[in-house]
Write a protein that holds these residues in place. Structure first.
Motif, mmCIF file in Angstrom:
data_model
loop_
_atom_site.group_PDB
_atom_site.id
_atom_site.type_symbol
_atom_site.label_atom_id
_atom_site.label_comp_id
_atom_site.label_asym_id
_atom_site.label_seq_id
_atom_site.Cartn_x
_atom_site.Cartn_y
_atom_site.Cartn_z
ATOM 1 N N TRP A 151 -8.792 6.556 10.042
ATOM 2 C CA TRP A 151 -10.107 6.023 10.438
ATOM 3 C C TRP A 151 -10.018 5.225 11.709
ATOM 4 N N GLN A 152 -8.861 4.571 11.851
ATOM 5 C CA GLN A 152 -8.696 3.565 12.867
ATOM 6 C C GLN A 152 -8.825 4.182 14.249
ATOM 7 N N ASP A 207 -2.277 5.933 1.394
ATOM 8 C CA ASP A 207 -3.344 5.041 1.839
ATOM 9 C C ASP A 207 -3.149 4.618 3.300
ATOM 10 N N ALA A 208 -1.909 4.425 3.686
ATOM 11 C CA ALA A 208 -1.637 4.020 5.068
ATOM 12 C C ALA A 208 -2.108 5.104 6.041
ATOM 13 N N LEU A 239 -0.075 -1.428 11.150
ATOM 14 C CA LEU A 239 -0.231 -1.680 9.711
ATOM 15 C C LEU A 239 0.140 -3.130 9.364
ATOM 16 N N GLN A 276 2.394 2.653 14.996
ATOM 17 C CA GLN A 276 1.588 2.679 13.778
ATOM 18 C C GLN A 276 2.101 1.658 12.767
ATOM 19 N N ILE A 295 0.851 -1.194 0.000
ATOM 20 C CA ILE A 295 0.000 0.000 0.000
ATOM 21 C C ILE A 295 0.885 1.241 0.000
ATOM 22 N N GLU A 306 -4.411 7.244 5.529
ATOM 23 C CA GLU A 306 -5.872 7.245 5.517
ATOM 24 C C GLU A 306 -6.412 6.142 6.431
ATOM 25 N N GLN A 307 -5.857 4.925 6.271
ATOM 26 C CA GLN A 307 -6.296 3.811 7.124
ATOM 27 C C GLN A 307 -6.080 4.133 8.600
ATOM 28 N N LEU A 308 -4.933 4.712 8.905
ATOM 29 C CA LEU A 308 -4.624 5.030 10.303
ATOM 30 C C LEU A 308 -5.577 6.079 10.854
#
Lengths: 551, 551
Positions: B403-404, B396-397, B427, B423, B392, B399-401
């Motif tokens: 929301w998390q 994108d990472a 991941l 972090q 990824i 972004e994922q973090l």
């Protein structure tokens, strides 16, 4: 998170129950570069690589010239198409066609040093003025039967992209393969060779593009592979020993010292009046030999070896010395009987050197690119395959040298003299030879003192043309003896070597010291010997010697 | 003597005509340690070794316990006799018999950690008072069917010689195999483990005698073998790059500097008023990465790798940092298209790590001695054999973090922030993952600038529990771009880094620079991860960190 720790209890059942998924057992993703391979399948897969059965699959995106050259062309129908990244060694432009001799670093078979790419039509028109030796290209090519001599395959260029421009006018080294049957005079050739060597040294960063130098680099890999295989077959474990050491192992004094750049001693005093060291005021040196640490490790593993850089702050600029070089060092537990033990250690040395040579001479395509003298290679091949090498004592060697009437020995040597390089080469005139049991006077404190009290149980391996290639010994295991021997060093020693080495001299001997012995071999010397190269500075891309440091 | 020189003309005929004598083709001296082996016969011979067919022959003079344990005992008639060198891990004295648990460093199969030697009669009488754990012995033994549990073979002692005394009262480390089914509380175990780890570190010179540490050393050898095999299968050539370098590759400043001890800067001025350097007033550093030199070599070889020591003068004493460590670095010519090229390089990284793991998990007797957690090993085995690892982008990472919702992320990360260790581990919670294309701001000058001008074509491989294991990138090949990028370093630079690196930034790019990329992997981190060891200080025998240097 798992709670993890350094030591755990044995849980015997679970190891047996680890199942390796079937993806691992068959090479299911056979095309992918990441395909996991079990050891048996690893071996099978490698031999299929070696025979070139599926070159396109191996590197899906970029094909290697080596695999294209080995591929069987279909007798009819579509010829395979490949994408390659390469650089041009030479360009020949004709009216309707341009021939590019290209390399991509992969080793071609037999005598072939480049593949020929053929450019016609609009691609030729578009790129002809641009093409020059050294340029980097990405090409899409079709492999076709070649009409030219000395090659089976040529590559018809279908697409072309210049990926790296070149300045051909100033390109500092020669890229073309050396043409054969060149009839220049021997004298002219020698001048050219000296010129080439000098130019390659000055341009170390471009040197791997030279065909002979790249063949030397490959030879090193193959040779080290032979050594590794041999050690594994003899239950030696490859370990690492530290480059940074607290003491100068041999007490010779030619060491490098190390400090963090930010703690470098300066004439300006820091505010608190004290210059702090990264090492909290202990001193750190670059290792001159892994031996002492390797001995410690060997007490647990039985047989161990290292292949690591070693350093000597030597001023002499000879063909045989580098300030930074790689040492192969082996150590093993031996029999208690010293003469039996000497056989055990020298047998391993002989096995290492023989297998290093054998691994290289099996690779005939390498020998072609080394393009050295037939006679030198045949000689070395004979040593690797012939009868067991001779072992003689120093005392016998001195006797032989003293009968020998040779103009080069000005005066007959006496017992106690060290052997000159010339004398070493004379002793090895018929093949590699071990000379054992030298006088103890000049030898390091860790060597086993023989019963005669005059000699130590050490050996040198001398080889034709080069002289000393390996040195080794049995180690002194008696606490009293080694403490007496180290005193001779300590007397001139202001830094307390004997205290710093107490872990070695005292502890290792106090706690069940098995008899043991080992050796050290200079890898660059071995490589220079096998590849028939004059200077160790030319078998390593970025050699380090006294003087200004470049690169 | 032959006149030798560095460069020679190709003489094509002679290479073909080199004949390898038949001694090489069949393993004629099959008993000898020096028997030369051709590659096919090398392989055959090793597999016969592995199956233990002729243990006595392999090491004529001294047998290894590993081979004795694997040998089939004759059902009747004379039992084979062996001479061995070993040390004693524990002694159990009974009225008529003494049992010695012995090791010789060779790895036994399955769960077995020692062989049992049995002492009776006059030998028992003579030696009983003398025997203690740690003592070194040379024995002549007969192998016999064992009546004890958990072992097939025991050794009846026929002759005995003490070769190395021991001081059992002060022996600093524990030699006995850890007994199974030990029912101490978890808390007590943790205290014992911490104590053991600390004691082993303090006694690094004795540490290889510890069963778990010796298993880690073997694991390293096996793991590196897996890596070497993989690289060979992919046409990578193993090369050496210098440890001593003229410049600090990344401009980070945490470098060590080197000077000959005799030229060490002192406050006392030499007579001529000038302090001379071994390096003629240039400066020499210990390498922080082989990358720049490896790139130069790769231009000629196409694909190359090194396994060498690297050095960082870091002050932080974490579980993941050493001042001296080994780096595995690979470099390859790639496709011109950056997204294709990223796939080529990350596939090689994935292949390297998978094959490292596979080589280890095939050796179940090693896993037994590492005696770690079943769960950790099974997890790692799954990564090696399961589906292709995820890739990824950094964007994108982030972004994922963001929301998390995790209590550990205090505030959601913004684009441009660097990833914390926490972090990174999040991941990688489900398996190894490549994070690619980080913001260019904090990244070194040599990374390829992407078309968005905001990111560079780099990647980190993050793995569960550990976080970052590998870092790599495509390299900037455009002369103008790299010159602009290096200016940002040069501005703070008083030592003229950009001049010193002109060979790299200018020459390599002027003379046909193929697109290329590569990576660096910390070997001790990989080893700690695979062996489930908390600290990199415990996977290497003599670790080097800031502070007083011992050994």
């Amino acid at each position: 998170m798992l709670a993890r720790s350094g030591i755990r209890r044995t849980s015997s059942e679970w190891v047996r129950s680890i199942t390796i998924p079937s993806a691992c057992k068959s090479r299911s993703q056979s095309g992918s570069r990441i395909a996991p391979l079990s050891s048996s399948n690893r071996r099978a897969a490698y031999s299929s690589l070696a025979s070139g059965s599926s070159p396109v699959e191996i590197a899906k995106r970029l094909s290697l010239l080596r695999h294209i050259a080995q591929q069987k062309l279909p007798s009819e129908g579509q010829t395979p198409s490949h994408r390659i990244a390469c650089f041009v060694r030479s360009v020949r432009k004709h009216r309707n066609v341009t021939f590019l001799a290209i390399s991509d670093g992969s080793l071609l078979s037999g005598e072939q040093q480049t593949l020929q790419a053929v450019l016609r039509g609009s691609l030729k028109e578009q790129y002809d003025n641009h093409l020059a030796s050294g340029i980097a290209l990405e090409l899409v090519v079709e492999a076709a039967k070649s009409k030219g001599q000395g090659q089976d395959v040529e590559l018809l260029v279908k697409e072309m992209q210049v990926t790296g421009e070149t300045d051909a006018a100033t390109y500092p080294i020669r890229l073309e393969p050396v043409s054969k049957g060149n009839s220049k005079s021997q004298e002219q050739q020698n001048i050219n060779e000296a010129h080439t060597i000098e130019r390659l040294r000055r341009n170390a960063h471009l040197r791997s593009r030279d065909l002979r130098h790249s063949a030397i680099l490959r030879t090193r890999d193959v040779m080290e592979g032979g050594v590794t295989d041999y050690f594994r077959s003899q239950d030696f474990v490859r370990v690492v020993t530290p480059v940074l050491t607290a003491s100068d192992c041999e007490g010779g004094g030619e060491v490098f010292r190390v400090e963090a750049a930010t703690n470098w001693p300066s004439k300006v005093q820091p505010k608190d009046g004290k210059q702090h060291s990264f090492w909290s005021d202990s001193q750190a040196y670059l290792t001159v030999s892994a031996q002492l640490h390797l001995e410690a490790i060997t007490m647990g593993l039985g047989r161990a070896y290292t292949l690591s850089p070693a350093f000597r702050a030597e001023g002499s600029a000879t063909n045989r010395h580098l300030a930074e070089f790689w040492m192969l060092e082996g150590e093993q537990i031996t029999s208690q009987d010293a003469s039996v033990a000497m056989g055990e250690v020298t047998d391993v040395v002989e096995g290492v050197v023989r297998n290093a040579i054998l691994a290289v001479i099996e690779r005939k395509e390498l020998l072609h690119q080394l393009s050295s003298d037939k006679q030198a290679f045949e000689e070395i091949a004979q040593y690797a395959t012939g009868k067991r090498w001779q072992r003689i004592t120093y005392t016998d060697a001195i006797e032989q040298l003293s009968w020998q009437e040779s103009p080069s020995h000005n005066s007959p040597p006496k017992w106690g003299d060290s052997l000159s390089s010339e004398q070493e080469r004379w002793l090895a005139r018929n093949g590699p030879i071990f000379v054992t049991n030298y006088p103890s006077a000049d030898k390091p404190f860790y060597m086993l003192v023989n019963d005669d009290q005059k000699t130590v149980a050490c050996f040198d391996l001398l080889v034709p043309r080069m002289g000393e290639l390996v040195g080794g010994s049995l180690r002194e295991t008696r606490l009293n003896t080694i403490q007496e021997r180290i005193k001779t060093i300590s007397q001139q020693d202001q830094e307390g070597i004997s205290d710093k080495l107490a872990w070695y001299t005292d502890d290792l001997r106090k706690y069940g010291c098995n008899p043991h012995g080992g050796f050290g071999l200079g890898v660059e010397r071995l490589l220079a010997w096998i590849t028939d190269t004059d200077s160790v500075r030319d078998v390593i891309t970025f050699p380090r010697v006294k003087g200004p440091l470049h690169f």
